[in-house]
Scaffold this active site. Sequence first.
Site, PDB file in Angstrom:
ATOM      1  N   GLU A 160       0.810  -1.312   0.042  1.00 51.40           N
ATOM      2  CA  GLU A 160      -0.359   0.055  -0.086  1.00 51.40           C
ATOM      3  C   GLU A 160       1.349   1.555   0.045  1.00 51.40           C
ATOM      4  O   GLU A 160       0.540   2.065  -0.126  1.00 51.40           O
ATOM      5  CB  GLU A 160      -0.829   0.172   1.311  1.00 51.40           C
ATOM      6  CG  GLU A 160      -2.349  -1.077   1.126  1.00 51.40           C
ATOM      7  CD  GLU A 160      -2.973  -0.707   0.123  1.00 51.40           C
ATOM      8  OE1 GLU A 160      -2.957  -0.245  -0.386  1.00 51.40           O
ATOM      9  OE2 GLU A 160      -3.444  -1.509  -0.527  1.00 51.40           O
ATOM     10  N   ASP A 162      -9.052   5.808  -2.387  1.00 47.41           N
ATOM     11  CA  ASP A 162      -8.477   6.555  -3.230  1.00 47.41           C
ATOM     12  C   ASP A 162      -8.395   7.515  -4.278  1.00 47.41           C
ATOM     13  O   ASP A 162      -9.761   7.615  -4.462  1.00 47.41           O
ATOM     14  CB  ASP A 162      -6.569   5.843  -3.190  1.00 47.41           C
ATOM     15  CG  ASP A 162      -7.749   4.448  -3.780  1.00 47.41           C
ATOM     16  OD1 ASP A 162      -8.764   4.398  -4.314  1.00 47.41           O
ATOM     17  OD2 ASP A 162      -6.268   3.547  -5.054  1.00 47.41           O
ATOM     18  N   TYR A 183      -6.424   7.042   4.679  1.00 49.67           N
ATOM     19  CA  TYR A 183      -6.601   6.169   3.042  1.00 49.67           C
ATOM     20  C   TYR A 183      -5.506   4.300   3.914  1.00 49.67           C
ATOM     21  O   TYR A 183      -6.650   3.114   2.988  1.00 49.67           O
ATOM     22  CB  TYR A 183      -5.795   6.109   1.604  1.00 49.67           C
ATOM     23  CG  TYR A 183      -5.505   5.234   1.162  1.00 49.67           C
ATOM     24  CD1 TYR A 183      -6.182   4.464   0.184  1.00 49.67           C
ATOM     25  CD2 TYR A 183      -4.305   4.423   1.014  1.00 49.67           C
ATOM     26  CE1 TYR A 183      -6.283   3.152  -0.721  1.00 49.67           C
ATOM     27  CE2 TYR A 183      -4.053   2.993  -0.131  1.00 49.67           C
ATOM     28  CZ  TYR A 183      -5.216   2.440  -0.496  1.00 49.67           C
ATOM     29  OH  TYR A 183      -5.251   1.521  -1.031  1.00 49.67           O
TER      30      TYR A 183
END
Length: 371
Positions: free
Chosen positions: A44, A145, A127
Amino acid sequence: MIEMWSIEKIEDFRRTLLAWYDEEGRASLPWRKNQDPYRVWVSEIMLQQTQVNTVIPYFKRFMTLFPTITALADAEEQTLLKAWEGLGYYSRVRNMQKAAQQVVEDYQGVWPTTFEGLKKLTGIGPYTAAAIASIAFKEPVAAIDGNAYRVLGRLFKIEDDIRQTKTWQKYFAIGNQLIDPKRPGDFNQAIMDLGSSYMTAKNYDTAHNPIKEFIASYEDGTEDLYPVKSPLAKPKQVSYVGIAVVGPDGYLWEQRPATGLLANFWLMPLYAITDFESDPDAEWTRAEIIQATETRLLADYGVTVSLKALGGRPVTHVYSHLKWTVTILTGEITETMPLKRGVWRQRDVLNDDPQPKVQEKIWQRLNSLQG
DNA sequence: CACACGTGGTT
DNA sequence: TAACCAAGTGT
């Protein structure tokens, strides 16, 4: 005001989206092999503002070099930066190491398992916290996102500008209504897969989109209008001279300051052209720039050298907020001088140091113009 | 809240 | 080409 769907419609949407995801989602992505929080986290962070195809080789290498959160916590910074070299936004990896040390030292190596807990770690914002919480710990929290902004913006014709910080709240609230509490991680990832296939920024393909019947902006042909996103300022132009001095012990070489752009990366000495004169509009002749650079090189580095301009156009490099134009000056010395600043580094060991893309462009220019 | 922070790909 | 886009966060 957005009109929210009925519970029946929401459930229909979840079924349709997840059925598509199970069939056509990108299950083969290397970070989807399991739901280990460390693995999910590394992917991520790498994927922030970075495309999937770019990330894949970096992710594999990184997991080999730093297979556990402890290995990451204990790594040398230069090793880390080298592993991240070329990915950009280098504070990401520095923040990742801080977070790794937080988990190891403050949490006895045990990950926080909630959205709120994860957000306390350095480099993990709303996020990333939502992505890890939903994928690794099954918490039903929406990961908003760029993909989610596109998908939700077009689904509901949301008029708020996604560049504005406060707009996140609205998207987050809608995402949390939609997310499937039974499969939160898959739901978030399905939105991302949809956003990067049928619902891209340009050349989107709604005709084949598995959820097209839910898209309000498709009904009236206004998909182009969403998500609403105000334009960004143009990068500011900055001019530098870059100095390539070679001696018996190699090139004059310097590590950048520990904060700011390209922090702790290695580069040839650079001087901003306007540094020579407070007047930013001053027009400098080439001879004046060369002479001023020689003077400053002596004062700052203790190096006496005669410089000349390398032929060809300057090297240019564009950052998110800056456009660099680097005119290369070259010089050669026959005896090594002790340095006030920087180091001498032989060409064959230079690549052990993390270097930014602009330095690579400078090497290329030197190679092509002087063999 | 506006801006700093990288690089590669597309149009 | 210039402009815009790509799984954002920190200050």
